[in-house]
Design a protein around this motif. Structure first.
Motif, PDB file in Angstrom:
ATOM      1  N   ARG A  75       0.801  -1.162   0.115  1.00  9.11           N
ATOM      2  CA  ARG A  75      -0.184  -0.165  -0.032  1.00  9.11           C
ATOM      3  C   ARG A  75       0.864   1.217   0.007  1.00  9.11           C
ATOM      4  O   ARG A  75       2.106   1.207   0.313  1.00  9.11           O
ATOM      5  N   GLY A  76       0.288   2.370  -0.729  1.00  8.10           N
ATOM      6  CA  GLY A  76       0.915   3.536  -0.732  1.00  8.10           C
ATOM      7  C   GLY A  76       1.012   4.299   0.877  1.00  8.10           C
ATOM      8  O   GLY A  76       0.153   4.033   1.540  1.00  8.10           O
ATOM      9  N   GLU A  77       2.061   5.286   0.870  1.00  8.13           N
ATOM     10  CA  GLU A  77       2.172   5.896   2.269  1.00  8.13           C
ATOM     11  C   GLU A  77       0.817   6.664   2.788  1.00  8.13           C
ATOM     12  O   GLU A  77       0.816   6.867   3.751  1.00  8.13           O
ATOM     13  N   LEU A  78       0.048   7.036   1.906  1.00  2.00           N
ATOM     14  CA  LEU A  78      -1.244   7.705   2.478  1.00  2.00           C
ATOM     15  C   LEU A  78      -2.440   6.959   2.601  1.00  2.00           C
ATOM     16  O   LEU A  78      -3.120   7.301   3.397  1.00  2.00           O
ATOM     17  N   VAL A  79      -2.190   5.503   2.696  1.00  2.00           N
ATOM     18  CA  VAL A  79      -3.248   4.470   3.068  1.00  2.00           C
ATOM     19  C   VAL A  79      -2.844   3.922   4.271  1.00  2.00           C
ATOM     20  O   VAL A  79      -2.049   3.285   4.932  1.00  2.00           O
ATOM     21  N   ASN A  80      -4.110   4.276   5.260  1.00  2.00           N
ATOM     22  CA  ASN A  80      -3.928   3.634   6.606  1.00  2.00           C
ATOM     23  C   ASN A  80      -5.116   2.961   7.114  1.00  2.00           C
ATOM     24  O   ASN A  80      -5.158   2.306   7.904  1.00  2.00           O
ATOM     25  N   ASP A  81      -6.328   2.751   6.151  1.00  2.00           N
ATOM     26  CA  ASP A  81      -7.599   2.058   6.502  1.00  2.00           C
ATOM     27  C   ASP A  81      -7.617   0.833   6.016  1.00  2.00           C
ATOM     28  O   ASP A  81      -8.943   0.377   5.769  1.00  2.00           O
ATOM     29  N   ILE A  82      -6.603   0.385   5.317  1.00  2.00           N
ATOM     30  CA  ILE A  82      -6.804  -0.908   4.735  1.00  2.00           C
ATOM     31  C   ILE A  82      -5.345  -1.678   5.021  1.00  2.00           C
ATOM     32  O   ILE A  82      -4.415  -1.066   4.710  1.00  2.00           O
ATOM     33  N   GLN A  83      -5.103  -2.870   5.625  1.00  2.00           N
ATOM     34  CA  GLN A  83      -4.127  -3.460   6.107  1.00  2.00           C
ATOM     35  C   GLN A  83      -3.543  -4.709   4.941  1.00  2.00           C
ATOM     36  O   GLN A  83      -4.350  -5.229   4.267  1.00  2.00           O
ATOM     37  N   ILE A  84      -2.138  -4.706   5.221  1.00  2.00           N
ATOM     38  CA  ILE A  84      -1.718  -5.861   4.327  1.00  2.00           C
ATOM     39  C   ILE A  84      -2.288  -7.103   4.759  1.00  2.00           C
ATOM     40  O   ILE A  84      -2.354  -7.536   6.159  1.00  2.00           O
ATOM     41  N   GLY A  85      -2.607  -7.840   3.894  1.00  2.00           N
ATOM     42  CA  GLY A  85      -3.211  -9.216   4.310  1.00  2.00           C
ATOM     43  C   GLY A  85      -4.650  -9.067   4.148  1.00  2.00           C
ATOM     44  O   GLY A  85      -5.468 -10.191   4.240  1.00  2.00           O
ATOM     45  N   ASP A  86      -5.488  -7.965   4.109  1.00  2.00           N
ATOM     46  CA  ASP A  86      -6.858  -7.979   3.976  1.00  2.00           C
ATOM     47  C   ASP A  86      -7.346  -8.469   2.620  1.00  2.00           C
ATOM     48  O   ASP A  86      -6.577  -8.449   1.671  1.00  2.00           O
ATOM     49  N   TYR A  87      -8.525  -9.061   2.596  1.00  2.00           N
ATOM     50  CA  TYR A  87      -9.095  -9.261   1.387  1.00  2.00           C
ATOM     51  C   TYR A  87      -9.659  -7.885   0.881  1.00  2.00           C
ATOM     52  O   TYR A  87     -10.386  -7.110   1.483  1.00  2.00           O
ATOM     53  N   ALA A  88      -9.516  -7.893  -0.456  1.00  2.00           N
ATOM     54  CA  ALA A  88     -10.064  -6.687  -1.287  1.00  2.00           C
ATOM     55  C   ALA A  88     -10.280  -6.950  -2.637  1.00  2.00           C
ATOM     56  O   ALA A  88      -9.844  -7.893  -3.313  1.00  2.00           O
ATOM     57  N   GLY A  89     -11.215  -5.988  -3.373  1.00  2.00           N
ATOM     58  CA  GLY A  89     -11.697  -6.391  -4.559  1.00  2.00           C
ATOM     59  C   GLY A  89     -11.581  -5.008  -5.656  1.00  2.00           C
ATOM     60  O   GLY A  89     -11.481  -4.082  -5.245  1.00  2.00           O
ATOM     61  N   ILE A  90     -10.950  -5.632  -6.792  1.00  2.00           N
ATOM     62  CA  ILE A  90     -10.986  -4.528  -7.681  1.00  2.00           C
ATOM     63  C   ILE A  90     -12.367  -4.603  -8.541  1.00  2.00           C
ATOM     64  O   ILE A  90     -12.745  -5.642  -9.116  1.00  2.00           O
ATOM     65  N   LYS A  91     -13.025  -3.424  -8.497  1.00  2.00           N
ATOM     66  CA  LYS A  91     -14.334  -3.164  -9.650  1.00  2.00           C
ATOM     67  C   LYS A  91     -14.170  -2.394 -10.669  1.00  2.00           C
ATOM     68  O   LYS A  91     -12.978  -2.005 -10.765  1.00  2.00           O
ATOM     69  N   TRP A  92     -15.504  -2.086 -11.232  1.00  2.00           N
ATOM     70  CA  TRP A  92     -15.105  -1.410 -12.527  1.00  2.00           C
ATOM     71  C   TRP A  92     -14.813  -0.033 -12.166  1.00  2.00           C
ATOM     72  O   TRP A  92     -13.772   0.778 -12.677  1.00  2.00           O
ATOM     73  N   LEU A  93     -15.250   0.615 -11.135  1.00  2.00           N
ATOM     74  CA  LEU A  93     -14.760   2.143 -10.786  1.00  2.00           C
ATOM     75  C   LEU A  93     -13.440   1.838  -9.889  1.00  2.00           C
ATOM     76  O   LEU A  93     -13.458   1.719  -8.929  1.00  2.00           O
ATOM     77  N   ASN A  94     -12.240   1.856 -10.648  1.00  2.00           N
ATOM     78  CA  ASN A  94     -11.079   1.914  -9.764  1.00  2.00           C
ATOM     79  C   ASN A  94     -10.908   3.092  -9.255  1.00  2.00           C
ATOM     80  O   ASN A  94     -10.166   2.928  -7.990  1.00  2.00           O
ATOM     81  N   GLY A  95     -10.953   4.207  -9.780  1.00  2.00           N
ATOM     82  CA  GLY A  95     -10.888   5.427  -8.912  1.00  2.00           C
ATOM     83  C   GLY A  95     -11.741   6.439  -9.417  1.00  2.00           C
ATOM     84  O   GLY A  95     -12.181   6.606 -10.315  1.00  2.00           O
ATOM     85  N   SER A  96     -11.818   7.672  -8.601  1.00  2.00           N
ATOM     86  CA  SER A  96     -12.515   8.810  -9.262  1.00  2.00           C
ATOM     87  C   SER A  96     -11.972   9.845  -8.376  1.00  2.00           C
ATOM     88  O   SER A  96     -11.080   9.639  -7.362  1.00  2.00           O
ATOM     89  N   CYS A  97     -12.292  11.244  -8.810  1.00  2.00           N
ATOM     90  CA  CYS A  97     -11.655  12.382  -8.235  1.00  2.00           C
ATOM     91  C   CYS A  97     -11.876  12.593  -6.730  1.00  2.00           C
ATOM     92  O   CYS A  97     -11.130  13.274  -5.934  1.00  2.00           O
ATOM     93  N   LEU A  98     -13.094  12.281  -6.151  1.00  2.00           N
ATOM     94  CA  LEU A  98     -13.531  12.336  -4.759  1.00  2.00           C
ATOM     95  C   LEU A  98     -13.838  13.839  -4.490  1.00  2.00           C
ATOM     96  O   LEU A  98     -14.152  14.009  -3.504  1.00  2.00           O
ATOM     97  N   SER A  99     -13.551  14.834  -5.543  1.00  2.00           N
ATOM     98  CA  SER A  99     -13.802  16.144  -5.150  1.00  2.00           C
ATOM     99  C   SER A  99     -15.066  16.997  -6.019  1.00  2.00           C
ATOM    100  O   SER A  99     -15.444  18.153  -5.733  1.00  2.00           O
ATOM    101  N   CYS A 100     -15.413  16.335  -7.072  1.00  2.00           N
ATOM    102  CA  CYS A 100     -16.510  16.984  -7.912  1.00  2.00           C
ATOM    103  C   CYS A 100     -17.782  16.894  -7.129  1.00  2.00           C
ATOM    104  O   CYS A 100     -17.903  15.954  -6.102  1.00  2.00           O
ATOM    105  N   SER A 101     -18.872  17.365  -7.640  1.00  2.00           N
ATOM    106  CA  SER A 101     -20.105  17.394  -6.924  1.00  2.00           C
ATOM    107  C   SER A 101     -20.672  16.051  -7.035  1.00  2.00           C
ATOM    108  O   SER A 101     -21.659  15.701  -6.333  1.00  2.00           O
ATOM    109  N   PHE A 102     -20.443  15.122  -8.015  1.00  2.00           N
ATOM    110  CA  PHE A 102     -20.800  13.938  -8.110  1.00  2.00           C
ATOM    111  C   PHE A 102     -20.340  12.994  -7.233  1.00  2.00           C
ATOM    112  O   PHE A 102     -20.974  12.272  -6.267  1.00  2.00           O
ATOM    113  N   CYS A 103     -19.134  12.994  -6.907  1.00  2.00           N
ATOM    114  CA  CYS A 103     -18.468  12.211  -5.966  1.00  2.00           C
ATOM    115  C   CYS A 103     -18.815  12.593  -4.611  1.00  2.00           C
ATOM    116  O   CYS A 103     -18.871  11.752  -3.688  1.00  2.00           O
TER     117      CYS A 103
END
Ligand code: 8ID
Ligand code: ZN
Length: 349
Positions: A75-103
């Motif tokens: 994980r990158g240095e800004l990531v702290n809410d998911i741990q090495i060894g956790d189960y996780a999934g890649i879904k269609w929306l891989n990322g979004s800006c998180l700052s527009c009015s839709f996000c």
């Protein structure tokens, strides 16, 4: 112990075939995680990406796939809410800006600058895939990674589509394309949500599966003499289903749905046939108060809810597992319409 090289299926030319080969393992950026993908579902969207039949270009070369379930290995240095060894999934929306009015209003799939897994960024048809930490699906440890893979797109999408339909427990919903990957999931979510499902698809194999998954009626579009009447007959008083979930990859059912949906009912478009248009008579749409809308994957909360239905044991749709090396064969079967349910690829083979 993260290797520098890995197996992947790579599309080198739009309209070509995928090639199983070794490529470098990517490194996560500051806000990203690296997931060791164990299993990935194969969605019809992946076939659209290969064929290039949508009005949106893919990256090339492309590693497809957006139903990837695995284990977080870096994980990158800004990531702290998911741990090495956790189960996780890649879904269609891989990322979004998180700052527009839709996000900001939890409509992340509508973000104008989305990263789309297996389309604009590399996806889950490889052993190590990257996802934005904010968006990767959180998978509880008690979940089976093989069975949960198809939830990450098919399950999430139909769950959201059913919510968008506004259908309430006890009401009827027609699932068009019920024998496919999204459709088989839709039958299970519909049942779990207390809805009666009318399955529409073609052939005896899909009929058997749909009935096992809880469909109250199966209408075979390849043999029905009058599909509109057959669907209406399957509902109380013959008024038609309260909602229609369109999951097919052909245009015709999109034109037909307004003929059998119940007055004041809702048609939800989910399938994405190439070059297709919607058509409905204005007179009927007005005087029967028909709603027609689209539904596109789901947000992070929808993802968590869809996964929780699975975790509770309410969603058991059939899937077949083959090695990642066999991906092209899966695409060939999908193109021929021969898949009942979903295929899942095992990245270790
Ligand atoms: O967010 C979204 N809106 C979203 C998310 C994921 C997938 C949209 N999709 C889109 C895919 O890109 C694809 O266009 O949904 C569509 C269905 O994906 P799928 O379920 O992965 O495809 P499939 O497994 O091939 O199933 C399609 C089914 O439709 C049936 C086929 O027999 C098959 O079982 N079908 C067809 I083609 N024509 C039909 C018809 N006229 C039909 N069923 C009933 N009537
Ligand atoms: Zn998909």
């Amino acid at each position: 112990q993260i290797p520098t090289e890995q197996w992947a299926q790579v599309l080198e030319k739009t309209g070509g075939t995928v090639v199983h080969k070794k490529i470098p393992v990517p490194k996560p950026g500051p806000d990203e995680v690296l997931i060791n993908i164990k299993y990935s579902g194969v969605c019809h969207t992946d076939l659209h990406a290969v064929k290039g039949d949508w009005p949106l270009a893919t990256k090339i070369p492309l590693v497809g796939g957006h139903e990837g379930a695995g284990v977080v290995v870096a994980r990158g240095e800004l990531v702290n809410d998911i741990q090495i060894g956790d189960y996780a999934g890649i879904k269609w929306l891989n990322g979004s800006c998180l700052s527009c009015s839709f996000c900001r209003t939890a409509n992340e799939p509508l973000c104008p600058k989305p990263d789309l897994s297996g389309y604009t960024v590399d996806g889950s048809f490889q052993q190590y895939a990257i996802g934005k930490a904010a968006h990767v699906a959180r998978i509880p440890k008690e979940c089976d990674l093989e069975a949960i893979a198809p939830i990450l797109c098919a399950g999430l999408t139909v769950y959201k589509g059913l919510k968008e339909s506004g259908a309430r427990p006890g009401e009827f919903v027609a699932i068009v394309g019920a024998g496919g990957g999204l459709g088989s999931m839709a039958l299970q979510y519909a049942r779990a949500m207390g809805l009666h499902a009318i399955a529409i698809d073609g052939g005896a194999e899909k009929e058997k599966m749909c009935k096992e998954l809880g469909a109250t009626t199966y209408v075979d579009f390849t043999t029905s003499k009058n599909l509109v009447e057959d669907v209406k007959k399957a509902t109380p008083e013959g008024y038609g289903p309260h909602a229609v979930l369109l999951l097919a990859v052909t245009e015709k059912p999109f034109q037909q749905a307004s003929e059998y949906v119940r007055s004041h009912g809702t048609i939800v478009c989910v399938g994405l046939p190439a070059n297709a248009f919607l058509k409905a008579p204005v007179f009927d749409t007005v005087t029967r108060m028909i709603n027609i809308k689209g539904s596109y994957v789901g947000n992070r909360q929808d993802t968590a809810e869809a996964i929780d239905f699975f975790r509770r044991g309410l969603i058991k749709a059939p899937y077949k597992v083959v090695g990642l090396s066999k991906l092209q064969e899966v695409f060939d079967l999908m193109e021929a319409g021969k898949i009942a349910g979903r295929y899942v690829v095992d990245t270790s083979q």
